[in-house]
Design a protein around this motif. Structure first.
Motif, mmCIF file in Angstrom:
data_model
loop_
_atom_site.group_PDB
_atom_site.id
_atom_site.type_symbol
_atom_site.label_atom_id
_atom_site.label_comp_id
_atom_site.label_asym_id
_atom_site.label_seq_id
_atom_site.Cartn_x
_atom_site.Cartn_y
_atom_site.Cartn_z
ATOM 1 N N PRO A 38 0.824 -1.220 0.000
ATOM 2 C CA PRO A 38 0.000 0.000 0.000
ATOM 3 C C PRO A 38 0.856 1.267 0.000
ATOM 4 O O PRO A 38 1.871 1.348 0.698
ATOM 5 C CB PRO A 38 -0.803 -0.127 1.300
ATOM 6 C CG PRO A 38 -0.867 -1.605 1.561
ATOM 7 C CD PRO A 38 0.455 -2.138 1.102
ATOM 8 N N ASN A 177 -5.421 -2.521 1.081
ATOM 9 C CA ASN A 177 -4.796 -1.308 0.564
ATOM 10 C C ASN A 177 -5.375 -0.048 1.180
ATOM 11 O O ASN A 177 -4.662 0.925 1.415
ATOM 12 C CB ASN A 177 -4.935 -1.263 -0.960
ATOM 13 C CG ASN A 177 -3.951 -2.175 -1.657
ATOM 14 O OD1 ASN A 177 -2.745 -2.035 -1.495
ATOM 15 N ND2 ASN A 177 -4.459 -3.130 -2.422
ATOM 16 N N GLY A 180 -3.966 0.233 4.621
ATOM 17 C CA GLY A 180 -2.518 0.140 4.697
ATOM 18 C C GLY A 180 -2.061 -0.981 5.600
ATOM 19 O O GLY A 180 -1.126 -0.821 6.382
ATOM 20 N N ALA A 199 -0.222 0.765 8.631
ATOM 21 C CA ALA A 199 0.030 2.198 8.549
ATOM 22 C C ALA A 199 -0.403 2.897 9.827
ATOM 23 O O ALA A 199 -1.466 2.617 10.382
ATOM 24 C CB ALA A 199 -0.714 2.793 7.353
#
Length: 233
Positions: A38, A177, A180, A199
């Motif tokens: 990602p 994605n 993340g 993320a």
């Protein structure tokens, strides 16, 4: 405006929102290519990351590639676009805005705001520094790293301050994605491991250096936690 994540319940903690769209596990085949990670795990062309200490108590991480601002909180990430402001620099995306002047910044949401000060900057890792690596995770006590090859599904795990190292194939068991989030598992039954990448603002627990991803490595019955960054060509 292009969002990396869709925020929901936006309070002072910048809670993550959006629907997860996981992909099925990817088999390992001869000559397999490394998966595309990602974009939220990368600096987007920025040359550095900045850590912000905020009140109420929270840490944020930003990177400023040309024409945008990437913002990571404890629960996700956003891509913000420039907005008109009389002084300093202001970026907006959805219901999130980031205004900074010098080393001070104010982050506003629909439910409140954070007052922040720049705490530390770190140069983004590059392929020149880490040839052949598309993602690097690292942690402390004991020191460890996990690096993913850019051209094939292989992970090099270095444990116990570099005294143990092994390069192993991996398979993707989860990939989201939008959020993340990536989960990788060993491609060999005799040497199991799991690497989870997500993320979010991450500060090295010894140096305080900022990263855009939290990383958890599980291997040999032990769990290692740290931070990481995607490394673009």
């Amino acid at each position: 405006m292009s969002r990396l994540l869709a925020p929901a319940a936006l309070g002072l903690t910048l809670l993550l929102g959006g629907c997860a769209t996981a992909t099925p596990p990817a088999p390992i085949t001869s000559g397999a290519q490394a998966p595309l990670l990602p974009s939220v795990l990368f600096p987007g062309g920025a040359d550095s990351f900045t850590a912000w200490r905020c009140s109420p108590d929270q840490a944020l991480v930003t990177a400023a590639p040309e024409g945008e601002l990437r913002l990571w909180s404890a629960h996700g990430a956003w891509r913000l676009e420039p907005a008109v402001v009389a002084s300093g620099a202001r970026y907006e995306g959805g219901r999130v805005s980031f205004w900074n002047k010098g080393d001070g910044a104010i982050v506003e949401t629909s439910r409140g705001r954070l007052e922040c000060r720049a705490h530390m900057r770190r140069q983004a890792l590059t392929r020149q520094q880490r040839p052949g690596v598309m993602f690097l995770g690292r942690g402390n006590e004991p020191g460890w790293t996990a690096s993913l090859a850019h051209d094939r599904p292989e992970a090099t795990l270095t444990l116990d301050y570099g005294t143990r190292q092994q390069t192993l194939p991996y398979r993707v068991t989860a990939l989201d994605n939008e959020a993340g989030r990536v989960v990788l598992a060993s491609g060999r039954g005799d040497t199991p491991f799991e690497l989870r990448i997500e993320a979010g603002a991450c500060l090295d627990d010894m140096s305080g250096e900022p990263f855009p991803a939290r990383v958890t490595l599980s291997v040999d019955g032990e769990q290692y936690r740290g931070c990481g960054q995607g490394i673009a060509p």
